[in-house]
Enzyme design. Structure first.
Site, PDB file in Angstrom:
ATOM      1  N   TYR A 143       0.871  -1.412  -0.024  1.00 26.35           N
ATOM      2  CA  TYR A 143      -0.006   0.151   0.215  1.00 26.35           C
ATOM      3  C   TYR A 143       0.845   1.232  -0.076  1.00 26.35           C
ATOM      4  O   TYR A 143       0.676   2.237  -0.808  1.00 26.35           O
ATOM      5  CB  TYR A 143      -0.922  -0.081   1.141  1.00 26.35           C
ATOM      6  CG  TYR A 143      -1.802   1.181   1.305  1.00 26.35           C
ATOM      7  CD1 TYR A 143      -2.744   1.125   0.526  1.00 26.35           C
ATOM      8  CD2 TYR A 143      -1.722   2.031   2.111  1.00 26.35           C
ATOM      9  CE1 TYR A 143      -3.887   2.361   0.661  1.00 26.35           C
ATOM     10  CE2 TYR A 143      -2.620   3.136   2.476  1.00 26.35           C
ATOM     11  CZ  TYR A 143      -3.826   3.304   1.662  1.00 26.35           C
ATOM     12  OH  TYR A 143      -4.856   4.239   1.570  1.00 26.35           O
ATOM     13  N   PHE A 189     -13.913  -0.483  16.454  1.00 26.47           N
ATOM     14  CA  PHE A 189     -14.289  -0.202  17.916  1.00 26.47           C
ATOM     15  C   PHE A 189     -15.834  -0.212  18.087  1.00 26.47           C
ATOM     16  O   PHE A 189     -16.525  -0.523  18.922  1.00 26.47           O
ATOM     17  CB  PHE A 189     -13.623   1.166  18.404  1.00 26.47           C
ATOM     18  CG  PHE A 189     -12.026   0.771  18.580  1.00 26.47           C
ATOM     19  CD1 PHE A 189     -11.583  -0.470  18.481  1.00 26.47           C
ATOM     20  CD2 PHE A 189     -11.209   1.916  19.237  1.00 26.47           C
ATOM     21  CE1 PHE A 189     -10.325  -0.846  18.948  1.00 26.47           C
ATOM     22  CE2 PHE A 189     -10.054   1.603  19.384  1.00 26.47           C
ATOM     23  CZ  PHE A 189      -9.343   0.430  19.466  1.00 26.47           C
TER      24      PHE A 189
HETATM   25  P1  NAD Z   1     -12.838   1.988   0.198  1.00 24.83           P
HETATM   26  O1  NAD Z   1     -12.054   0.622   0.334  1.00 24.83           O
HETATM   27  O2  NAD Z   1     -14.131   2.154   0.789  1.00 24.83           O
HETATM   28  O3  NAD Z   1     -12.860   2.454  -1.199  1.00 24.83           O
HETATM   29  C1  NAD Z   1     -11.999   2.322  -2.226  1.00 24.83           C
HETATM   30  C2  NAD Z   1     -12.704   1.774  -3.661  1.00 24.83           C
HETATM   31  O4  NAD Z   1     -11.765   1.541  -4.500  1.00 24.83           O
HETATM   32  C3  NAD Z   1     -13.781   0.822  -3.191  1.00 24.83           C
HETATM   33  O5  NAD Z   1     -15.141   0.998  -3.780  1.00 24.83           O
HETATM   34  C4  NAD Z   1     -13.236  -0.406  -4.223  1.00 24.83           C
HETATM   35  O6  NAD Z   1     -13.909  -1.367  -4.652  1.00 24.83           O
HETATM   36  C5  NAD Z   1     -12.501   0.222  -5.226  1.00 24.83           C
HETATM   37  N1  NAD Z   1     -11.425  -0.348  -5.877  1.00 24.83           N
HETATM   38  C6  NAD Z   1     -10.366  -0.944  -5.279  1.00 24.83           C
HETATM   39  N2  NAD Z   1      -9.528  -1.677  -6.117  1.00 24.83           N
HETATM   40  C7  NAD Z   1     -10.027  -1.303  -7.420  1.00 24.83           C
HETATM   41  C8  NAD Z   1      -9.682  -1.485  -8.689  1.00 24.83           C
HETATM   42  N3  NAD Z   1      -8.315  -2.090  -9.049  1.00 24.83           N
HETATM   43  N4  NAD Z   1     -10.673  -1.170  -9.828  1.00 24.83           N
HETATM   44  C9  NAD Z   1     -11.423  -0.255  -9.457  1.00 24.83           C
HETATM   45  N5  NAD Z   1     -11.974  -0.014  -8.270  1.00 24.83           N
HETATM   46  C10 NAD Z   1     -11.338  -0.745  -7.142  1.00 24.83           C
HETATM   47  O7  NAD Z   1     -11.633   2.937   0.984  1.00 24.83           O
HETATM   48  P2  NAD Z   1     -11.640   4.644   1.202  1.00 24.83           P
HETATM   49  O8  NAD Z   1     -11.425   4.685   2.666  1.00 24.83           O
HETATM   50  O9  NAD Z   1     -12.925   5.050   0.592  1.00 24.83           O
HETATM   51  O10 NAD Z   1     -10.660   5.050   0.351  1.00 24.83           O
HETATM   52  C11 NAD Z   1     -10.595   5.707  -0.960  1.00 24.83           C
HETATM   53  C12 NAD Z   1      -9.113   6.285  -1.499  1.00 24.83           C
HETATM   54  O11 NAD Z   1      -8.711   7.268  -0.420  1.00 24.83           O
HETATM   55  C13 NAD Z   1      -8.222   5.110  -1.478  1.00 24.83           C
HETATM   56  O12 NAD Z   1      -7.270   5.353  -2.690  1.00 24.83           O
HETATM   57  C14 NAD Z   1      -7.404   5.284  -0.106  1.00 24.83           C
HETATM   58  O13 NAD Z   1      -5.993   4.856  -0.218  1.00 24.83           O
HETATM   59  C15 NAD Z   1      -7.650   6.749   0.019  1.00 24.83           C
HETATM   60  N6  NAD Z   1      -7.178   7.033   1.384  1.00 24.83           N
HETATM   61  C16 NAD Z   1      -8.158   6.574   2.449  1.00 24.83           C
HETATM   62  C17 NAD Z   1      -8.010   7.027   3.722  1.00 24.83           C
HETATM   63  C18 NAD Z   1      -8.990   6.773   4.845  1.00 24.83           C
HETATM   64  O14 NAD Z   1      -8.914   7.153   5.937  1.00 24.83           O
HETATM   65  N7  NAD Z   1     -10.389   6.616   4.356  1.00 24.83           N
HETATM   66  C19 NAD Z   1      -6.755   7.498   4.099  1.00 24.83           C
HETATM   67  C20 NAD Z   1      -5.785   7.724   3.208  1.00 24.83           C
HETATM   68  C21 NAD Z   1      -5.930   7.402   1.943  1.00 24.83           C
HETATM   69  N1  UDP Z   2      -6.162  -0.509  15.863  1.00 23.27           N
HETATM   70  C1  UDP Z   2      -6.471  -1.153  17.005  1.00 23.27           C
HETATM   71  N2  UDP Z   2      -7.492  -2.067  17.120  1.00 23.27           N
HETATM   72  C2  UDP Z   2      -8.247  -2.233  15.920  1.00 23.27           C
HETATM   73  C3  UDP Z   2      -7.746  -1.697  14.608  1.00 23.27           C
HETATM   74  C4  UDP Z   2      -6.767  -0.842  14.655  1.00 23.27           C
HETATM   75  O1  UDP Z   2      -5.596  -0.916  18.142  1.00 23.27           O
HETATM   76  O2  UDP Z   2      -9.136  -3.041  16.148  1.00 23.27           O
HETATM   77  C5  UDP Z   2      -4.915   0.433  16.147  1.00 23.27           C
HETATM   78  C6  UDP Z   2      -3.907  -0.120  14.847  1.00 23.27           C
HETATM   79  O3  UDP Z   2      -2.929  -0.768  15.218  1.00 23.27           O
HETATM   80  C7  UDP Z   2      -3.575   1.473  14.687  1.00 23.27           C
HETATM   81  C8  UDP Z   2      -4.529   2.238  14.655  1.00 23.27           C
HETATM   82  O4  UDP Z   2      -5.519   1.616  15.460  1.00 23.27           O
HETATM   83  O5  UDP Z   2      -2.119   1.615  15.446  1.00 23.27           O
HETATM   84  C9  UDP Z   2      -5.126   2.669  13.279  1.00 23.27           C
HETATM   85  O6  UDP Z   2      -5.447   1.616  12.608  1.00 23.27           O
HETATM   86  P1  UDP Z   2      -6.238   1.772  11.182  1.00 23.27           P
HETATM   87  O7  UDP Z   2      -5.772   0.332  10.584  1.00 23.27           O
HETATM   88  O8  UDP Z   2      -7.408   2.283  11.300  1.00 23.27           O
HETATM   89  O9  UDP Z   2      -5.336   2.837  10.292  1.00 23.27           O
HETATM   90  P2  UDP Z   2      -3.694   2.945   9.897  1.00 23.27           P
HETATM   91  O10 UDP Z   2      -2.961   1.988  10.641  1.00 23.27           O
HETATM   92  O11 UDP Z   2      -3.726   2.632   8.588  1.00 23.27           O
HETATM   93  O12 UDP Z   2      -3.597   4.277  10.358  1.00 23.27           O
END
Ligand code: NAD
Ligand code: UDP
Length: 319
Positions: A143, A189
């Site tokens: 990722y 959570f």
């Molecule tokens: P999500 O998993 O809900 O959404 C991702 C979407 O992309 C899904 O609908 C999935 O079906 C689609 N997808 C995955 N692989 C695909 C492919 N090969 N072709 C077409 N569609 C595909 O996650 P999200 O939280 O909505 O994240 C959306 C974007 O934002 C992602 O790129 C993620 O990396 C980025 N992002 C999210 C967060 C967050 O906290 N939510 C943080 C950092 C970055």
């Molecule tokens: N985490 C946790 N319990 C859970 C899921 C996640 O303690 O059931 C912790 C995880 O280890 C991390 C933080 O919460 O330190 C955020 O995790 P998440 O997977 O949401 O996002 P990311 O690590 O990608 O920021």
């Protein structure tokens, strides 16, 4: 405008599609439904301005649009680690495909990058100038490095082919329509608390994250896309930082749950701290989050208790 949102049936994507329709645009939502759901966009599908296309961004495609938001990529650790090779392909080949399209159409394209490009950061809070501390061969690397390579491609297409890019680095974002069993901390959570099950706290819970509510994030996306002063990268996130233990205690108290905290081992390469420096977003986008954790959690808890089917399902069964 006619706007393409890849990953538009996911958590962030579905909110973005909704916002773009509200702003009067036509929206083409492209998704392979790996972690997204038709249910997330069902309320939009009646509208003539909305179109859904089931497609994988790894495979080339041709559409006619004026702008592109590239969100397609699984975002939770259990989902992106399920098929790590596919995760790299989605970030890298997906970026090549949307950039090729943007080049041909001469249209602006925004990449949903991530705070994961900073890895386990030694600079705190993280400004965009920090290059990060990422393990290139660990279980999160598919990722983190996939997203880093996508940023590289965005900037190379910008320099070499003058593609009009925008790059947003998103910090942990939460809200309604998160997948209830995606293993991310907020959804985990809340679901555990609502089911009165043990709250799984990894490590000692002293690691920190900064949680942004989805409406704030989507507003940042739109502002970044619409301005012409910077291409980014630009941090989008809430600068209020919490320990994961604080989050667990808050969720238990807000749900009135009987759940107890169960400590479990910290996953490999889990970042110890994370908080965005949002000076650039304030300066260029006049943006900062408005919805604080208490309010955002209240809305998210309401969503999970009223809408999500929590009767069955586990993190393991969601992939
Ligand atoms: P999500 O998993 O809900 O959404 C991702 C979407 O992309 C899904 O609908 C999935 O079906 C689609 N997808 C995955 N692989 C695909 C492919 N090969 N072709 C077409 N569609 C595909 O996650 P999200 O939280 O909505 O994240 C959306 C974007 O934002 C992602 O790129 C993620 O990396 C980025 N992002 C999210 C967060 C967050 O906290 N939510 C943080 C950092 C970055
Ligand atoms: N985490 C946790 N319990 C859970 C899921 C996640 O303690 O059931 C912790 C995880 O280890 C991390 C933080 O919460 O330190 C955020 O995790 P998440 O997977 O949401 O996002 P990311 O690590 O990608 O920021």
């Amino acid at each position: 405008m006619r706007i393409l949102v890849t990953g538009g049936a996911g958590f962030l994507g579905s909110h973005l599609c909704e916002r773009l329709l509200e702003d009067g645009h036509d929206v083409l939502c492209l998704d392979n439904l790996f972690t997204g759901f038709k249910e997330n966009i069902r309320h939009l599908s009646e509208r003539p301005q909305f179109e859904f296309m089931r497609h994988d961004v790894v495979d080339p495609f041709k559409v006619e649009v004026d702008r592109i938001f590239n969100l397609a990529c699984p975002a939770s650790p259990i989902h992106y680690q399920y098929n790590p090779i596919k995760t790299v392909k989605t970030s890298v080949m997906g970026a090549i495909n949307v950039l090729g399209l943007a080049r041909r159409l001469k249209c602006r394209v925004l990449q949903a990058s991530t705070s994961e490009v900073y890895g386990d950061p030694s600079v705190h809070p993280q400004p965009e100038t920090y290059w990060g501390s990422v393990n290139p061969i660990g279980i999160r690397s598919c990722y983190d490095e996939g997203k880093r390579c996508a940023e590289t491609l965005f900037f190379d297409y910008h320099r070499q082919n003058r593609v009009d890019i925008r790059v947003a680095r998103i910090f942990n974002t939460y809200g309604p329509r998160m997948h209830p069993f995606d293993g991310r901390v907020v959804s985990n959570f809340i679901v555990q608390a609502l089911r009165n099950e043990p709250i799984t706290l990894y490590g000692d819970g002293s690691q920190t994250r900064s949680f942004c509510y989805v409406d704030d994030l989507v507003d940042g996306f739109v502002r970044l896309m619409n301005q012409t002063d910077t291409v980014g990268p630009i941090n989008l996130g809430n600068p209020r930082e919490f320990t994961i233990r604080e989050l667990a205690e808050r969720v238990i108290s807000m749900t009135g749950s009987a759940s107890e905290i169960h400590f479990q081992p910290l996953p490999q390469d889990d970042p110890l701290q994370r908080r965005p420096d949002i000076s650039l977003a304030r300066e260029y986008l006049s943006w900062e989050p408005k919805i604080q954790l208490e309010d955002g959690l209240k809305r998210t808890i309401r969503y999970f208790s009223e809408h999500a089917d929590l009767s069955k399902g586990t993190a393991e069964s969601s992939v």
